[in-house]
Motif scaffolding. Structure first.
Motif, mmCIF file in Angstrom:
data_model
loop_
_atom_site.group_PDB
_atom_site.id
_atom_site.type_symbol
_atom_site.label_atom_id
_atom_site.label_comp_id
_atom_site.label_asym_id
_atom_site.label_seq_id
_atom_site.Cartn_x
_atom_site.Cartn_y
_atom_site.Cartn_z
ATOM 1 N N PRO A 35 3.560 7.800 2.662
ATOM 2 C CA PRO A 35 4.238 6.902 3.371
ATOM 3 C C PRO A 35 5.634 7.452 3.919
ATOM 4 C CG PRO A 35 4.554 6.387 0.990
ATOM 5 C CD PRO A 35 3.380 7.373 1.279
ATOM 6 N N SER A 36 6.239 6.555 4.824
ATOM 7 C CA SER A 36 7.409 6.841 5.544
ATOM 8 C C SER A 36 8.464 5.830 4.977
ATOM 9 C CB SER A 36 7.146 7.021 7.154
ATOM 10 O OG SER A 36 8.545 7.369 7.577
ATOM 11 N N THR A 37 9.449 6.232 4.435
ATOM 12 C CA THR A 37 10.340 5.164 3.883
ATOM 13 C C THR A 37 11.929 5.466 4.060
ATOM 14 O OG1 THR A 37 10.687 6.442 1.853
ATOM 15 C CG2 THR A 37 9.015 4.775 1.829
ATOM 16 N N ASP A 153 -5.711 3.375 13.525
ATOM 17 C CA ASP A 153 -5.372 2.341 13.325
ATOM 18 C C ASP A 153 -3.804 1.795 13.285
ATOM 19 O OD1 ASP A 153 -8.202 1.807 12.906
ATOM 20 O OD2 ASP A 153 -7.833 2.259 10.755
ATOM 21 N N ASN A 154 -3.134 2.882 13.156
ATOM 22 C CA ASN A 154 -1.625 2.718 13.069
ATOM 23 C C ASN A 154 -0.729 3.479 14.024
ATOM 24 O OD1 ASN A 154 -1.393 0.876 10.678
ATOM 25 N ND2 ASN A 154 -2.620 2.713 9.604
ATOM 26 N N PRO A 155 0.420 2.887 14.499
ATOM 27 C CA PRO A 155 1.144 3.564 15.362
ATOM 28 C C PRO A 155 1.836 5.009 14.791
ATOM 29 C CG PRO A 155 2.400 1.666 14.560
ATOM 30 C CD PRO A 155 1.020 1.601 14.018
ATOM 31 N N GLU A 156 2.679 5.587 15.555
ATOM 32 C CA GLU A 156 2.975 6.970 15.184
ATOM 33 C C GLU A 156 4.906 6.709 14.917
ATOM 34 O OE1 GLU A 156 -0.454 7.482 16.125
ATOM 35 O OE2 GLU A 156 0.768 6.883 17.666
ATOM 36 N N ILE A 157 5.295 5.920 15.340
ATOM 37 C CA ILE A 157 6.666 5.485 15.415
ATOM 38 C C ILE A 157 7.058 4.064 15.313
ATOM 39 C CG2 ILE A 157 8.931 6.180 16.434
ATOM 40 C CD1 ILE A 157 7.724 8.387 17.938
ATOM 41 N N ILE A 158 8.045 3.699 14.299
ATOM 42 C CA ILE A 158 8.504 2.607 14.258
ATOM 43 C C ILE A 158 10.081 2.541 14.291
ATOM 44 C CG2 ILE A 158 8.840 0.557 12.363
ATOM 45 C CD1 ILE A 158 5.922 1.496 12.824
ATOM 46 N N ILE A 159 10.410 1.603 15.363
ATOM 47 C CA ILE A 159 12.115 1.541 15.962
ATOM 48 C C ILE A 159 12.457 0.110 15.726
ATOM 49 C CG2 ILE A 159 13.194 1.836 17.803
ATOM 50 C CD1 ILE A 159 11.949 4.327 18.520
ATOM 51 N N THR A 621 -2.504 -8.285 -0.587
ATOM 52 C CA THR A 621 -1.148 -7.770 -0.443
ATOM 53 C C THR A 621 -1.203 -6.344 0.214
ATOM 54 O OG1 THR A 621 -0.941 -6.835 -2.647
ATOM 55 C CG2 THR A 621 -0.230 -9.269 -2.483
ATOM 56 N N ILE A 622 0.035 -6.321 0.912
ATOM 57 C CA ILE A 622 0.224 -4.935 1.543
ATOM 58 C C ILE A 622 1.741 -4.417 1.273
ATOM 59 C CG2 ILE A 622 -1.384 -5.488 3.318
ATOM 60 C CD1 ILE A 622 0.672 -6.102 5.280
ATOM 61 N N ASN A 623 1.961 -3.180 1.542
ATOM 62 C CA ASN A 623 3.490 -2.783 1.336
ATOM 63 C C ASN A 623 4.025 -2.473 2.797
ATOM 64 O OD1 ASN A 623 2.207 -0.271 2.486
ATOM 65 N ND2 ASN A 623 2.232 0.615 0.536
ATOM 66 N N GLN A 624 5.170 -1.817 3.089
ATOM 67 C CA GLN A 624 6.089 -1.933 4.060
ATOM 68 C C GLN A 624 5.287 -1.042 5.124
ATOM 69 O OE1 GLN A 624 9.760 0.072 3.357
ATOM 70 N NE2 GLN A 624 9.100 1.774 2.986
ATOM 71 N N ASN A 625 4.402 -0.173 4.646
ATOM 72 C CA ASN A 625 3.287 0.750 5.810
ATOM 73 C C ASN A 625 2.105 -0.020 5.977
ATOM 74 O OD1 ASN A 625 5.223 3.122 5.760
ATOM 75 N ND2 ASN A 625 4.844 3.311 3.458
ATOM 76 N N ARG A 626 2.156 -1.120 5.698
ATOM 77 C CA ARG A 626 0.726 -2.009 5.765
ATOM 78 C C ARG A 626 -0.426 -1.305 5.228
ATOM 79 N NH1 ARG A 626 3.429 -0.894 10.214
ATOM 80 N NH2 ARG A 626 2.104 0.721 10.761
ATOM 81 N N ASP A 627 -0.301 -0.732 4.214
ATOM 82 C CA ASP A 627 -1.176 -0.177 3.301
ATOM 83 C C ASP A 627 -1.641 -1.202 2.341
ATOM 84 O OD1 ASP A 627 -1.673 2.262 4.487
ATOM 85 O OD2 ASP A 627 -0.001 3.113 3.562
ATOM 86 N N ALA A 628 -2.907 -1.325 1.911
ATOM 87 C CA ALA A 628 -3.251 -2.263 0.886
ATOM 88 C C ALA A 628 -2.943 -2.185 -0.460
ATOM 89 C CB ALA A 628 -4.931 -2.525 0.913
ATOM 90 N N THR A 629 -2.169 -3.084 -1.057
ATOM 91 C CA THR A 629 -1.917 -2.904 -2.526
ATOM 92 C C THR A 629 -2.671 -3.596 -3.384
ATOM 93 O OG1 THR A 629 0.015 -4.469 -2.042
ATOM 94 C CG2 THR A 629 0.376 -2.271 -2.010
ATOM 95 N N SER A 630 -3.429 -4.515 -2.982
ATOM 96 C CA SER A 630 -4.317 -5.230 -3.757
ATOM 97 C C SER A 630 -5.176 -5.909 -2.861
ATOM 98 C CB SER A 630 -3.763 -6.340 -4.902
ATOM 99 O OG SER A 630 -3.062 -7.638 -3.864
ATOM 100 N N GLY A 631 -6.396 -6.183 -3.391
ATOM 101 C CA GLY A 631 -7.667 -6.718 -2.589
ATOM 102 C C GLY A 631 -9.042 -7.114 -3.446
ATOM 103 N N GLU A 632 -9.655 -7.979 -2.927
ATOM 104 C CA GLU A 632 -10.977 -8.056 -3.747
ATOM 105 C C GLU A 632 -12.236 -8.391 -2.869
ATOM 106 O OE1 GLU A 632 -10.094 -12.045 -4.652
ATOM 107 O OE2 GLU A 632 -10.479 -13.133 -2.812
#
Length: 787
Positions: A35-37, A153-159, A621-632
């Motif tokens: 992730p990028s933080t 699936d994701n962009p390269e840069i967040i501004i 749920t997802i984190n700030q990088n839009r990665d899943a943190t919980s799922g069913e």
């Protein structure tokens, strides 16, 4: 590294007609993702006595060397024009064959003096072509070096741009002494997003009672930063007081290109004695470069009235340095032992994986030496994984691993015993298509399979005519998942192919009856997006290209697909010869046993008698990088086409031991019942899965978990027939025998021994009463004969 060719002993017309044999390339693991933080900022400063405004010296008709695509969120039109001007500057100065996607948000900043902030979407290590496998490269930079998009699936840069700043609204590039130039800010922030950014941070450690520096994922930017005593910033221990001090002391740039552009002097970085998050380390020094013309573009502050119309030579030179391998640092002591050493099963070989020593950064490990204990042979490698060839299948081997540098070698680590096994035999069917997506069925008594070549975006259909494979182009401009269903009886069957439009993100349907192919758009091409809250369903303008699964009963045709725009599961159904009707299956509400999770990234469908099964994942749920943190994992079933007849079941909910459930799903009817399968990850292993999970839907048995530790980390993609489940294991294909699995026996076999950086798609066929898997391996469509 040696390669090995798999040969055939099978006789008869079948294999004579198949294409040439498949050669095994060197092992190549999938890239690592982090992730990028950490953000890089542009701060607002008051106008100085002499406001800097750098005129453009380059032609307005610049040759484009890359393509940037900006996804605007809340931007006014005048601001979009300024952003585009900055984007055009970078497109003329940053080389990449891969499209660079930018998510840009116009909103209030956390503090009024921040004009803009940016970060890469994520970082990659150990990808093909990486100059230094120990470093983490920003998304756009990694893609440019690799020559392909490592994450579609994701962009390269967040501004983020501060909507409340005192901007120069006329867009003429002549702000007053009280206004700020948006183009200059955007150009500065794009540089951070492209990799001009340290991932270091400075925090108070309560356990130690002092401030420490943290740098867990050093980038090439960090590796080119040098302390006063000549150490690389990337080599200092983390977390540590020593690293914290370095972040506030003098740091210089050690890259050859940057030094040359600064007249032979190492450029000085911005490291104030009071650490400033978002500014410290990730900028050129303010005092040194504030009045240096275009080289001031990457200082931390932008003065009111200040304008930049082109990049400075030092910035461009430093960006060139980021594409080169940094010089090695200074070794401090002898390496400690490697961690997590494993020897994994391969065909006539073993794959050795390990993590670097805890002190690998400070000791500058130069090589890892792997010794075959049985034979005494040694092999030197630069990184993990490593493949040891020349072994005998059925013979047990043990390996020793040491890390070495100029000062000595680490203590020896011994792996557990591993016994190589033969993989399934293989031959190439189509050498010109990578089959990134592949699926199969039986049509008029003969096997058929459809596959998409990601390079040409062409959907092909391979049909066995009794003597050879006949390949037909079904459609073009295709991406994503394909599903097949068959209607009709005996030898008068019709094939239905569902797939996604790459450009318009629509769901298409091709009907194939003999040589005739009829095509239609099922959904996605409407005038507007239909809200998930609307009860009466009609076609939508949503992106419906992510996943689909079809099912045919005696009533007619059904297809289910993800609405990416709203995160819900949609369906379309019709009687044979009728018109499409539309429904919303799940993801819209919590009543009636439904869910509001983000559903159906992966799905499969099955018909048993008159009962339709749809299995799919649901991200909770997802984190700030839009990665899943919980799922069913969920299952929807019905026996009629009535949209109100669905029955829902959660097959497994998240727990501490299985926080994320999904990655892919599969459902198949076996002799033991209807089997559902998926993957799981723990809180510690995410985003990587650790276990394969299987549930017999026909019994009251609990979920059964399978570890693939002897074969490597499991991953998407799943495929099964009535007897065997195929899944990815460390970039290869592994197989589970349902019959052995249900008896608690050792059920995993090695289906393919070639390591691939991309997940391998596979499907099953029966040809002349023999079971085969077809798969997309190393850019080819391959036929694997099941053992």
């Amino acid at each position: 590294m040696q390669t090995r060719t798999s040969t055939r002993t099978t006789t008869g017309l079948l294999f004579i007609l198949l294409a040439s044999l498949l050669s095994i390339p060197p092992a190549e693991a999938a890239p690592l993702v982090a992730p990028s933080t950490v953000w890089g900022y542009t701060y607002a400063a008051e106008a100085s006595a002499q406001v800097l405004s750098v005129p453009a010296t380059q032609s307005a008709n610049l040759e484009r060397r890359s393509k940037f695509v900006v996804n605007y969120k809340n931007f006014p039109d005048w601001a979009k024009n300024q952003v585009q001007a900055a984007v055009d500057l970078w497109a003329a100065n940053f080389d990449s064959k891969v499209e660079i996607n930018v998510d840009a948000t116009w909103s209030r900043s956390s503090t009024t003096d921040i004009l803009g902030s940016a970060r890469p979407d994520r970082y990659y290590a150990k990808f093909a072509g990486a100059p230094d496998s120990s470093l983490w490269y920003a998304s756009a930079l990694a893609n440019a070096i690799a020559g392909k998009d490592l994450d579609l699936d994701n962009p390269e840069i967040i501004i983020q741009i501060n909507s409340e700043a005192e901007w120069d609204l006329d867009g003429l590039g002549k702000p007053t002494r009280y206004e700020y130039d948006l183009k200059s800010v955007m150009f500065h922030e794009l540089a951070h997003g492209l990799g001009f950014l340290s991932t270091s941070s400075y925090i108070f450690d309560r356990t130690k009672g002092q401030y420490v520096g943290i740098l867990e994922q050093p980038t090439p930017f960090d590796a080119f930063l040098q302390t006063q005593d000549g150490n690389r910033l990337a080599d200092l221990p983390s977390p540590s007081f020593e690293l914290g001090q370095a972040l506030k002391d003098k740091l210089v740039w050690s890259g050859a290109e940057g030094i040359a552009a600064n007249n032979g002097t190492k450029p000085l970085m911005y490291t104030p004695s009071n650490y400033d998050a978002g500014s410290s380390v990730s900028h050129l020094d303010e005092n040194t470069f504030a009045n240096s013309g275009t080289n001031a573009v990457m200082t931390p502050n932008l003065e009111a009235g200040e304008v930049f119309n082109e990049p400075g030579p030092i910035l461009l030179a430093m960006m060139k340095d980021l594409r080169n391998k940094p010089a090695p640092g200074l070794a401090a002591g002898v390496p400690s032992e490697v961690l997590n050493a494993q020897a994994l099963i391969a065909d006539a070989s073993a794959i050795i994986t390990f993590s670097p020593p805890l002190n690998s950064r400070t000791t500058q490990v130069s090589e890892y030496i792997i010794k075959n204990v049985n034979t005494g042979k040694e092999k030197s490698v630069a990184d993990s994984p490593a493949i040891i060839t020349g072994l005998k299948n059925g013979t047990s081997y043990t390996f020793e691993i040491v890390a070495s540098n100029a000062k000595g070698a680490s203590p020896t680590v011994v792996t557990k015993t591993v016994t190589p096994r033969a993989a399934w035999t293989s031959q190439v069917i189509d050498a010109a298509a990578d089959a990134r997506s592949i699926t199969s069925t039986t049509l008029n008594g003969q096997p058929v399979f459809a596959y998409v070549d990601s390079k040409s975006s062409i959907l092909k259909l391979a049909t066995w005519n009794g003597k050879a494979w006949k390949k037909t182009t079904v459609d073009s401009d295709i991406s994503g998942q394909v599903s097949l269903c068959v209607s009709g009886k005996n030898l008068k069957q019709t094939l239905h192919v569902f797939y996604a439009d790459k450009t318009d993100n629509d769901l298409r349907h091709a009907t194939i009856n003999g040589p005739t192919i009829a095509r239609e758009i099922v959904d996605g091409n409407a005038a507007k997006v239909q809200s998930y809250e609307e009860i009466v369903r009609v076609p939508t303008a949503s992106n419906v290209s992510v996943s689909n699964a079809c099912a045919i009963t005696s009533e007619g045709i059904q297809v289910f697909y993800r609405d990416e725009t709203q995160g819900v599961l949609l369906g379309a159904y019709k009687n044979f010869g009728g018109d499409w009707n539309y429904e919303l299956v799940d993801g819209d509400r919590k009543t009636d046993f439904r869910t509001t999770g983000d559903v159906a990234f992966h799905m499969k469908a099955l018909v048993d008698g008159n009962k339709t099964y749809v299995i799919y994942d649901s991200v909770l749920t997802i984190n700030q990088n839009r990665d899943a943190t919980s799922g069913e994992i969920r299952l929807a079933t019905r026996t009629t086409f009535d949209p109100g007849a669905w029955l829902y079941r959660t097959l497994e909910s998240p727990t501490m031991d299985a926080a994320i459930l999904g990655y892919d799903v599969e459902i198949a009817k076996s002799a033991k019942g209807i089997m559902a399968s998926w993957f799981s990850a723990t809180m510690l292993s995410m985003p990587d899965p650790t276990l394969l999970r299987t549930l017999n839907l026909s019994t009251a048995a609990a979920v059964v978990t399978t570890s693939t530790s002897n074969y490597g980390t499991p991953n998407e993609l799943l495929s099964s027939d009535s007897q065997t489940l195929l899944f990815n294991c460390l970039g290869r294909l592994c197989a589970i025998d349902y019959a052995k699995f249900s008896k608690g026996q050792s059920a995993i076999a090695l289906a393919s021994s070639w390591q691939s950086t991309e997940p391998i798609a596979s499907a099953w066929i029966v040809l002349k009463k023999i079971r085969y898997a077809v798969a997309g391996i190393n850019g080819k469509v391959v036929l694997l004969k099941a053992a």
